[in-house]
Design a protein around this motif. Structure first.
Motif, short mmCIF file in Angstrom:
data_model
loop_
_atom_site.label_atom_id
_atom_site.label_comp_id
_atom_site.label_asym_id
_atom_site.label_seq_id
_atom_site.Cartn_x
_atom_site.Cartn_y
_atom_site.Cartn_z
N GLU A 270 0.93 -1.09 0.03
CA GLU A 270 -0.06 -0.08 -0.01
C GLU A 270 0.87 1.35 -0.06
N ASN A 271 0.43 2.32 -0.48
CA ASN A 271 0.96 3.39 -0.58
C ASN A 271 2.35 3.74 -1.06
N ASN A 272 2.26 3.24 -2.41
CA ASN A 272 3.47 3.17 -3.14
C ASN A 272 3.03 3.63 -4.46
N LEU A 273 3.78 3.53 -5.71
CA LEU A 273 3.49 4.14 -6.97
C LEU A 273 3.51 2.95 -8.15
N LEU A 274 2.77 1.85 -7.64
CA LEU A 274 2.78 0.55 -8.52
C LEU A 274 1.56 0.73 -9.45
N SER A 275 1.79 0.00 -10.71
CA SER A 275 0.50 -0.14 -11.49
C SER A 275 0.33 -1.71 -11.86
N GLY A 276 -0.50 -2.10 -12.92
CA GLY A 276 -0.52 -3.38 -13.16
C GLY A 276 -1.95 -3.96 -12.74
#
Length: 310
Positions: free
Chosen positions: A293-299
């Motif tokens: 949580e609270n990162n800059l991930l996508s997918g």
């Protein structure tokens, strides 16, 4: 060896009993009160003993200081006193040159480790959940050290005193979480035998690069520090099972963990700056916990379909 009889109270029944002690060893499986007045449980009745090698009185109701061990301090080899209400300092053990095992967690000991510095035979030092202060300078002499557990104290300073100790063959377990440590992980660069590193909730900074050669590592807990950089140093740590790095300042590709660690079970990496696509590399089927949580991930979370444990 001489027999010593101590008047005690069996706490399971409340009855007064005689405890026959072979001088040289006290090892009681039943919790004994070492005070005949039934009020205050202390080590004082042991003061007359001068040849004890092993004291096993963990998980009792002991209070007071270690003064009762003063007679046997020079001969002590193993001390088990965890889970009591003991207080004062550890200074009485300064003359325990033969001591190699000290278990005294979950008491109320205070003061520093300085008096234990000359005890070069120490292998296991387990002192978490006390009120110890000062720094780690005493540890630099413990070149036989296998386990150092000082979590939940008030230890300050840096990890620098571990630099030489870490380079020796034996250091395997390092638990220093919930203290006031600062500086970087650089002193651990040669700690190639470490299997467990737990340093959460300190003020550590810098990158994970010093851990790149810790190929035996299975548990890595570094959460709630000020660490930066990426996870590249973990790329070759194939034995990692449990990784907690949340609430730091880490960035880069978190999927490094998915490709490097075939037995990975837990990843707690929220509240950082990780980016990239989750599906770039399949995560191991052993995974049971994944917190990002609270990162800059996508997918697409569809990449986790079919994982029966997660």
């Amino acid at each position: 060896e001489a027999q010593v009889v101590i008047k005690t109270v069996d706490l399971t029944t409340g009855d007064e009993v005689d405890m026959n002690v072979v001088e040289g060893r006290i090892w009681n499986d039943v919790p004994f009160q070492l005070s005949p007045d039934k009020k205050r449980l202390t080590l004082a009745p042991l003061r007359s003993l001068s040849r004890m090698r092993v004291v096993y009185l963990a998980d009792n109701r002991l209070e007071g200081s270690l003064e009762g061990l003063s007679g046997s301090a020079p001969t002590l080899q193993q001390v088990y006193l965890s889970d009591n209400g003991l207080n004062g300092t550890l200074d009485i053990l300064a003359s325990s040159a033969e001591l190699f095992l000290l278990y005294a967690s979950r008491n109320r000991f205070e003061g520093t480790l300085d008096a234990l510095g000359p005890l070069t035979r120490l292998v296991y030092v387990i002192l978490e959940e006390n009120a110890l202060t000062g720094d780690l300078r005493a540890v630099s002499n413990w070149t036989r050290l296998a386990s150092l557990v000082l979590a939940a104290n008030q230890i300050q300073g840096t990890l620098s005193p571990l630099r030489d100790v870490a380079s020796y063959y034996g250091l395997e377990d390092l638990y220093l979480g919930d203290n006031e440590l600062e500086g970087t992980l650089e002193p651990l660069r040669n700690a190639t035998r470490l299997m467990w590193i737990s340093l959460p909730r300190n003020r550590l900074s810098g990158t994970l690069a010093p851990l790149s050669a810790s190929s035996q590592l299975t548990l890595l807990h570094l959460e709630e520090n000020r660490l930066s950089g990426d996870l590249g140093a973990l790329r070759r740590l194939e034995r990692l099972v449990d990784v907690h790095v949340f609430q730091n300042q880490l960035r880069g590709d978190v999927s490094i963990l998915s490709s490097c660690c075939p037995e990975l079970k837990q990843v707690y990496a929220g509240d950082n700056g990780f980016e990239g696509e989750l599906g770039s590399t399949p995560w191991p089927a052993t995974l049971t916990h994944l917190y990002l949580e609270n990162n800059l991930l996508s997918g697409d979370v569809a990449v986790f379909q079919g994982m029966t444990r997660a």
